[in-house]
Design a protein around this motif. Sequence first.
Motif, PDB file in Angstrom:
ATOM      1  N   GLN A  59       1.947  95.641  18.001  1.00  0.00           N
ATOM      2  CA  GLN A  59       3.336  95.256  18.262  1.00  0.00           C
ATOM      3  C   GLN A  59       4.289  95.979  17.324  1.00  0.00           C
ATOM      4  O   GLN A  59       5.401  96.353  17.716  1.00  0.00           O
ATOM      5  CB  GLN A  59       3.494  93.744  18.143  1.00  0.00           C
ATOM      6  N   LEU A  60       3.842  96.206  16.087  1.00  0.00           N
ATOM      7  CA  LEU A  60       4.665  96.956  15.142  1.00  0.00           C
ATOM      8  C   LEU A  60       4.799  98.405  15.603  1.00  0.00           C
ATOM      9  O   LEU A  60       5.908  98.964  15.607  1.00  0.00           O
ATOM     10  CB  LEU A  60       4.028  96.902  13.747  1.00  0.00           C
ATOM     11  N   LEU A  61       3.689  98.997  16.023  1.00  0.00           N
ATOM     12  CA  LEU A  61       3.715 100.384  16.504  1.00  0.00           C
ATOM     13  C   LEU A  61       4.564 100.509  17.764  1.00  0.00           C
ATOM     14  O   LEU A  61       5.272 101.505  17.954  1.00  0.00           O
ATOM     15  CB  LEU A  61       2.297 100.864  16.783  1.00  0.00           C
ATOM     16  N   GLU A  62       4.514  99.492  18.627  1.00  0.00           N
ATOM     17  CA  GLU A  62       5.314  99.531  19.852  1.00  0.00           C
ATOM     18  C   GLU A  62       6.808  99.499  19.543  1.00  0.00           C
ATOM     19  O   GLU A  62       7.597 100.228  20.145  1.00  0.00           O
ATOM     20  CB  GLU A  62       4.944  98.347  20.748  1.00  0.00           C
ATOM     21  N   ARG A  63       7.176  98.664  18.583  1.00  0.00           N
ATOM     22  CA  ARG A  63       8.596  98.584  18.226  1.00  0.00           C
ATOM     23  C   ARG A  63       9.060  99.868  17.539  1.00  0.00           C
ATOM     24  O   ARG A  63      10.182 100.332  17.761  1.00  0.00           O
ATOM     25  CB  ARG A  63       8.842  97.375  17.322  1.00  0.00           C
ATOM     26  N   GLU A  64       8.186 100.425  16.706  1.00  0.00           N
ATOM     27  CA  GLU A  64       8.526 101.696  16.062  1.00  0.00           C
ATOM     28  C   GLU A  64       8.646 102.798  17.104  1.00  0.00           C
ATOM     29  O   GLU A  64       9.553 103.631  17.041  1.00  0.00           O
ATOM     30  CB  GLU A  64       7.451 102.056  15.037  1.00  0.00           C
ATOM     31  N   ARG A  65       7.736 102.781  18.082  1.00  0.00           N
ATOM     32  CA  ARG A  65       7.794 103.789  19.148  1.00  0.00           C
ATOM     33  C   ARG A  65       9.059 103.636  19.976  1.00  0.00           C
ATOM     34  O   ARG A  65       9.694 104.627  20.344  1.00  0.00           O
ATOM     35  CB  ARG A  65       6.563 103.664  20.053  1.00  0.00           C
ATOM     36  N   GLU A  66       9.432 102.391  20.264  1.00  0.00           N
ATOM     37  CA  GLU A  66      10.636 102.145  21.046  1.00  0.00           C
ATOM     38  C   GLU A  66      11.878 102.674  20.329  1.00  0.00           C
ATOM     39  O   GLU A  66      12.750 103.299  20.937  1.00  0.00           O
ATOM     40  CB  GLU A  66      10.782 100.638  21.306  1.00  0.00           C
ATOM     41  N   ALA A  67      11.941 102.437  19.019  1.00  0.00           N
ATOM     42  CA  ALA A  67      13.088 102.930  18.245  1.00  0.00           C
ATOM     43  C   ALA A  67      13.125 104.454  18.238  1.00  0.00           C
ATOM     44  O   ALA A  67      14.194 105.069  18.393  1.00  0.00           O
ATOM     45  CB  ALA A  67      13.018 102.395  16.816  1.00  0.00           C
ATOM     46  N   LYS A  68      11.950 105.060  18.069  1.00  0.00           N
ATOM     47  CA  LYS A  68      11.885 106.525  18.066  1.00  0.00           C
ATOM     48  C   LYS A  68      12.222 107.088  19.434  1.00  0.00           C
ATOM     49  O   LYS A  68      12.891 108.111  19.551  1.00  0.00           O
ATOM     50  CB  LYS A  68      10.493 106.982  17.638  1.00  0.00           C
ATOM     51  N   GLN A  69      11.763 106.405  20.491  1.00  0.00           N
ATOM     52  CA  GLN A  69      12.041 106.874  21.844  1.00  0.00           C
ATOM     53  C   GLN A  69      13.536 106.865  22.132  1.00  0.00           C
ATOM     54  O   GLN A  69      14.067 107.802  22.729  1.00  0.00           O
ATOM     55  CB  GLN A  69      11.305 106.007  22.858  1.00  0.00           C
ATOM     56  N   GLN A  70      14.206 105.801  21.715  1.00  0.00           N
ATOM     57  CA  GLN A  70      15.651 105.730  21.935  1.00  0.00           C
ATOM     58  C   GLN A  70      16.366 106.878  21.237  1.00  0.00           C
ATOM     59  O   GLN A  70      17.295 107.483  21.780  1.00  0.00           O
ATOM     60  CB  GLN A  70      16.191 104.384  21.439  1.00  0.00           C
ATOM     61  N   GLU A  71      15.887 107.178  20.021  1.00  0.00           N
ATOM     62  CA  GLU A  71      16.489 108.284  19.275  1.00  0.00           C
ATOM     63  C   GLU A  71      16.180 109.628  19.937  1.00  0.00           C
ATOM     64  O   GLU A  71      17.077 110.452  20.139  1.00  0.00           O
ATOM     65  CB  GLU A  71      15.960 108.279  17.841  1.00  0.00           C
ATOM     66  N   ILE A  72      14.908 109.831  20.293  1.00  0.00           N
ATOM     67  CA  ILE A  72      14.498 111.106  20.889  1.00  0.00           C
ATOM     68  C   ILE A  72      15.155 111.329  22.240  1.00  0.00           C
ATOM     69  O   ILE A  72      15.709 112.399  22.513  1.00  0.00           O
ATOM     70  CB  ILE A  72      12.960 111.169  21.031  1.00  0.00           C
ATOM     71  N   PHE A  73      15.110 110.320  23.111  1.00  0.00           N
ATOM     72  CA  PHE A  73      15.675 110.484  24.447  1.00  0.00           C
ATOM     73  C   PHE A  73      17.190 110.648  24.422  1.00  0.00           C
ATOM     74  O   PHE A  73      17.781 111.132  25.376  1.00  0.00           O
ATOM     75  CB  PHE A  73      15.275 109.315  25.349  1.00  0.00           C
ATOM     76  N   GLY A  74      17.799 110.249  23.320  1.00  0.00           N
ATOM     77  CA  GLY A  74      19.244 110.439  23.203  1.00  0.00           C
ATOM     78  C   GLY A  74      19.634 111.828  22.734  1.00  0.00           C
ATOM     79  O   GLY A  74      20.797 112.229  22.848  1.00  0.00           O
ATOM     80  N   THR A  75      18.672 112.559  22.200  1.00  0.00           N
ATOM     81  CA  THR A  75      18.999 113.880  21.637  1.00  0.00           C
ATOM     82  C   THR A  75      18.269 115.039  22.323  1.00  0.00           C
ATOM     83  O   THR A  75      18.638 116.187  22.139  1.00  0.00           O
ATOM     84  CB  THR A  75      18.642 113.921  20.139  1.00  0.00           C
ATOM     85  N   LEU A  76      17.227 114.724  23.116  1.00  0.00           N
ATOM     86  CA  LEU A  76      16.419 115.770  23.740  1.00  0.00           C
ATOM     87  C   LEU A  76      17.019 116.210  25.060  1.00  0.00           C
ATOM     88  O   LEU A  76      17.484 115.383  25.855  1.00  0.00           O
ATOM     89  CB  LEU A  76      15.003 115.225  23.966  1.00  0.00           C
ATOM     90  N   HIS A  77      17.003 117.505  25.308  1.00  0.00           N
ATOM     91  CA  HIS A  77      17.567 118.055  26.549  1.00  0.00           C
ATOM     92  C   HIS A  77      16.617 119.071  27.168  1.00  0.00           C
ATOM     93  O   HIS A  77      15.865 119.753  26.461  1.00  0.00           O
ATOM     94  CB  HIS A  77      18.920 118.722  26.288  1.00  0.00           C
ATOM     95  N   VAL A  78      16.667 119.170  28.490  1.00  0.00           N
ATOM     96  CA  VAL A  78      15.866 120.172  29.190  1.00  0.00           C
ATOM     97  C   VAL A  78      16.284 121.561  28.710  1.00  0.00           C
ATOM     98  O   VAL A  78      17.468 121.862  28.600  1.00  0.00           O
ATOM     99  CB  VAL A  78      16.065 120.055  30.713  1.00  0.00           C
ATOM    100  N   GLY A  79      15.293 122.368  28.395  1.00  0.00           N
ATOM    101  CA  GLY A  79      15.570 123.711  27.909  1.00  0.00           C
ATOM    102  C   GLY A  79      15.440 123.855  26.404  1.00  0.00           C
ATOM    103  O   GLY A  79      15.389 124.979  25.892  1.00  0.00           O
ATOM    104  N   ASP A  80      15.361 122.716  25.699  1.00  0.00           N
ATOM    105  CA  ASP A  80      15.198 122.782  24.240  1.00  0.00           C
ATOM    106  C   ASP A  80      13.820 123.340  23.887  1.00  0.00           C
ATOM    107  O   ASP A  80      12.829 123.079  24.589  1.00  0.00           O
ATOM    108  CB  ASP A  80      15.329 121.379  23.623  1.00  0.00           C
ATOM    109  N   VAL A  81      13.761 124.082  22.809  1.00  0.00           N
ATOM    110  CA  VAL A  81      12.487 124.532  22.252  1.00  0.00           C
ATOM    111  C   VAL A  81      12.348 123.874  20.887  1.00  0.00           C
ATOM    112  O   VAL A  81      13.190 124.066  20.008  1.00  0.00           O
ATOM    113  CB  VAL A  81      12.419 126.064  22.115  1.00  0.00           C
ATOM    114  N   ILE A  82      11.309 123.052  20.725  1.00  0.00           N
ATOM    115  CA  ILE A  82      11.152 122.255  19.517  1.00  0.00           C
ATOM    116  C   ILE A  82       9.710 122.352  19.012  1.00  0.00           C
ATOM    117  O   ILE A  82       8.825 122.854  19.697  1.00  0.00           O
ATOM    118  CB  ILE A  82      11.507 120.766  19.770  1.00  0.00           C
TER     119      ILE A  82
END
Length: 385
Positions: A188-211
């Motif tokens: 449950q801790l990992l899920e909440r950490e993943r959810e927070a990271k996902q919100q951050e990542i999906f808010g900044t990631l764009h098609v065409g980015d090279v990372i």
Amino acid sequence: MSEDLKNTEDMGNWLDESPDMQKIREHEVVEGTVVLVNREEAYVDIGYKQEIAIPKKELANPEPESAEDVVKQGDKIKVYIQSLGGENGGVLSKVKADAEVVWDELRAVKAHNDDPEAEDLQTVDAHIGSVVKGGLTATVNGLRGFIPASQMELHFVKDLSTYVGQTVKALPIEIESHKRRLVLSRRQLLEREREAKQQEIFGTLHVGDVIKGTVKRLVEYGAFIDVGGVDGLAHISDLSWERVSHPSDVLKVGDEVDVFVKDVNPETRRISLSIKQTQRDPWLDRAENYREGEFIEGKIVKLAKFGAFMEIEPGFDGLIPMGELSDRRIENAEDAVQVGDIVKVKILRIDLKRKRISLSINRARREGNNANFRRYQPAEEAPAE
């Protein structure tokens, strides 16, 4: 009147006359002062009519060699009142008091985490003890707990023994102190950490980015790659420009790679990645070595309904359309050529966008009498670099 009844009444009268004594009740945790310590026990003043001895086995768990290893005269300690009265004045336990304090702390942690308005999570340190049926035993500040196998990781773990001896962050999810039941979850801790990271990542990631990414897991159909705490999938067809039979042919877990973001779907929480699109297509490098109108020689490697494929060089083919295979009308490519034939052709067109090269046997026959043909060289005869 019996002696026991008389003693009970005397005790009641004495308590009524002493306001401080009314605050002392059995089965509660109170603070006391250590007034005397020897090897076997410590005497503690809790404001009762007499100091009460605590045997060393009730001072710490595991039992110390000497009570003096745990407390010293003048220490203020928490004790649990198991009973009052009797010749020794009562029975106290520091071990149980310490446990009650921990239970209270765990309940407070769980209450905080269950609050929907809480902005952060409070965790506990769980020391993994052993593998048992269904999961792992763990201790939290001396209390024994249990982590179900399904609550250890985000994915299934086949061998739980790798966690024995480790201390991990976890969340208390079930607490029943009267049953001494404590259930913990790392998932449950990992899920909440993943959810927070996902919100951050999906808010900044764009098609065409090279990372940058790190290979986390290989499966038959591709590779899962961590990009900032969130896993994306690179399909096996996107791992290399060359044909790949299995992802392990070109990658291993832990590899750091550049990835091209092909697709981002915040709703399904899926990220599609490509490794090969961060690299120049070797087909283009090969195509640059040839020119339209050039005459070359190569080997027929495949027949199709619409023509025949000729290997210009190992791993680099061109298509001879049906109408360019022969100067007479034919129904099938095999009426003009066979797999393995070495033929001379003229390059009609090089389409870099569609990655196609069109060839002609007919033009080579008509126009190539005086041409210098670049000759086909089999792979096994290729000069060493």
